[in-house]
Write a protein that holds these residues in place. Structure first.
Motif, PDB file in Angstrom:
ATOM      1  N   CYS A   1      -3.513   2.142   7.416  1.00  0.00           N
ATOM      2  CA  CYS A   1      -3.832   2.180   8.833  1.00  0.00           C
ATOM      3  C   CYS A   1      -4.744   1.007   9.225  1.00  0.00           C
ATOM      4  O   CYS A   1      -4.481   0.305  10.198  1.00  0.00           O
ATOM      5  N   THR A   2      -5.792   0.800   8.460  1.00  0.00           N
ATOM      6  CA  THR A   2      -6.720  -0.288   8.747  1.00  0.00           C
ATOM      7  C   THR A   2      -6.028  -1.645   8.634  1.00  0.00           C
ATOM      8  O   THR A   2      -6.248  -2.532   9.470  1.00  0.00           O
TER       9      THR A   2
ATOM     10  N   LEU B   1       0.848  -1.197   0.000  1.00  0.00           N
ATOM     11  CA  LEU B   1       0.000   0.000   0.000  1.00  0.00           C
ATOM     12  C   LEU B   1       0.878   1.240   0.000  1.00  0.00           C
ATOM     13  O   LEU B   1       1.717   1.418   0.865  1.00  0.00           O
ATOM     14  N   ASP B   2       0.669   2.109  -0.977  1.00  0.00           N
ATOM     15  CA  ASP B   2       1.531   3.283  -1.106  1.00  0.00           C
ATOM     16  C   ASP B   2       1.070   4.430  -0.204  1.00  0.00           C
ATOM     17  O   ASP B   2       0.061   4.344   0.480  1.00  0.00           O
TER      18      ASP B   2
ATOM     19  N   ALA C   1      -0.066   2.363  13.390  1.00  0.00           N
ATOM     20  CA  ALA C   1      -1.405   2.798  12.987  1.00  0.00           C
ATOM     21  C   ALA C   1      -1.825   4.053  13.742  1.00  0.00           C
ATOM     22  O   ALA C   1      -2.473   4.933  13.172  1.00  0.00           O
ATOM     23  N   LEU C   2      -1.432   4.155  15.004  1.00  0.00           N
ATOM     24  CA  LEU C   2      -1.786   5.321  15.809  1.00  0.00           C
ATOM     25  C   LEU C   2      -1.206   6.600  15.205  1.00  0.00           C
ATOM     26  O   LEU C   2      -1.871   7.639  15.183  1.00  0.00           O
ATOM     27  N   VAL C   3       0.000   6.517  14.684  1.00  0.00           N
ATOM     28  CA  VAL C   3       0.614   7.675  14.022  1.00  0.00           C
ATOM     29  C   VAL C   3      -0.246   8.092  12.829  1.00  0.00           C
ATOM     30  O   VAL C   3      -0.515   9.281  12.619  1.00  0.00           O
ATOM     31  N   LEU C   4      -0.691   7.112  12.054  1.00  0.00           N
ATOM     32  CA  LEU C   4      -1.539   7.418  10.895  1.00  0.00           C
ATOM     33  C   LEU C   4      -2.900   7.962  11.326  1.00  0.00           C
ATOM     34  O   LEU C   4      -3.427   8.896  10.721  1.00  0.00           O
ATOM     35  N   VAL C   5      -3.485   7.377  12.372  1.00  0.00           N
ATOM     36  CA  VAL C   5      -4.788   7.834  12.860  1.00  0.00           C
ATOM     37  C   VAL C   5      -4.701   9.284  13.308  1.00  0.00           C
ATOM     38  O   VAL C   5      -5.590  10.083  13.020  1.00  0.00           O
ATOM     39  N   ALA C   6      -3.629   9.625  14.000  1.00  0.00           N
ATOM     40  CA  ALA C   6      -3.461  11.006  14.460  1.00  0.00           C
ATOM     41  C   ALA C   6      -3.358  11.953  13.270  1.00  0.00           C
ATOM     42  O   ALA C   6      -3.804  13.096  13.341  1.00  0.00           O
ATOM     43  N   THR C   7      -2.806  11.468  12.172  1.00  0.00           N
ATOM     44  CA  THR C   7      -2.647  12.288  10.976  1.00  0.00           C
ATOM     45  C   THR C   7      -3.960  12.450  10.219  1.00  0.00           C
ATOM     46  O   THR C   7      -4.319  13.552   9.820  1.00  0.00           O
TER      47      THR C   7
ATOM     48  N   ALA D   1      -2.510  -6.103  13.683  1.00  0.00           N
ATOM     49  CA  ALA D   1      -2.359  -6.037  15.139  1.00  0.00           C
ATOM     50  C   ALA D   1      -3.375  -6.948  15.821  1.00  0.00           C
ATOM     51  O   ALA D   1      -3.037  -7.673  16.770  1.00  0.00           O
ATOM     52  N   ASP D   2      -4.612  -6.940  15.333  1.00  0.00           N
ATOM     53  CA  ASP D   2      -5.641  -7.837  15.874  1.00  0.00           C
ATOM     54  C   ASP D   2      -5.258  -9.299  15.665  1.00  0.00           C
ATOM     55  O   ASP D   2      -5.438 -10.127  16.557  1.00  0.00           O
ATOM     56  N   ALA D   3      -4.736  -9.617  14.473  1.00  0.00           N
ATOM     57  CA  ALA D   3      -4.323 -10.995  14.189  1.00  0.00           C
ATOM     58  C   ALA D   3      -3.202 -11.412  15.128  1.00  0.00           C
ATOM     59  O   ALA D   3      -3.225 -12.518  15.691  1.00  0.00           O
ATOM     60  N   ARG D   4      -2.222 -10.543  15.299  1.00  0.00           N
ATOM     61  CA  ARG D   4      -1.095 -10.863  16.185  1.00  0.00           C
ATOM     62  C   ARG D   4      -1.558 -10.995  17.631  1.00  0.00           C
ATOM     63  O   ARG D   4      -1.093 -11.871  18.358  1.00  0.00           O
TER      64      ARG D   4
END
Length: 129
Positions: free
Chosen positions: A50-51, A41-42, A76-82, A57-60
């Motif tokens: 993010c998703t 994913l670019d 993902a949190l970094v992306l969510v904040a963005t 993360a859920d799988a792990r």
């Protein structure tokens, strides 16, 4: 190939397939598919990346890889904040709480980071109102 809003490609298809496997609790099957999607994913697909990170993360988390789960959730949190995608934020917070509840140091740190982002976003929202 169309890459804008609504664009669809094989990378997004992989991400959706991996996410579906997570929802079916087929965590071990989902992880390599999500690895491939995340690697492909670019930069224009922040929300999908993010998703996919949250799905991995859920799988792990589902197979007991707490540190790997927290590492993905932190990215993902970094992306969510963005991108301010609140649905994904709730999923990250749930992962953080589960990992913290399992006694994971990485989970404790993730939960702290989640709370900081939540406080910052609340403050920013109030400032803009």
């Amino acid at each position: 190939m169309w890459r804008g809003i609504g664009g669809f490609n094989a990378d997004k298809l992989l991400a959706y397939e991996g996410g579906d496997l997570v929802r079916l609790r087929r965590y071990q099957d989902a992880e390599p598919i999500l690895d491939a999607a995340i690697g492909s994913l670019d930069e224009s697909m922040h929300r999908h990346r993010c998703t996919a990170l949250i799905d991995r993360a859920d799988a792990r988390l589902g197979v007991g890889e707490l540190d790997g789960s927290c590492a993905d959730a932190t990215q993902a949190l970094v992306l969510v904040a963005t991108v301010q995608h609140t649905g994904n934020f709730a999923r990250i917070e749930a992962i953080a709480r589960k990992a913290d509840g399992a006694g994971s140091q990485a989970g404790r740190q993730l939960l702290r980071d989640v709370m900081l982002v939540k406080a910052d976003n609340t403050r920013l929202t109030k400032e803009l109102a």
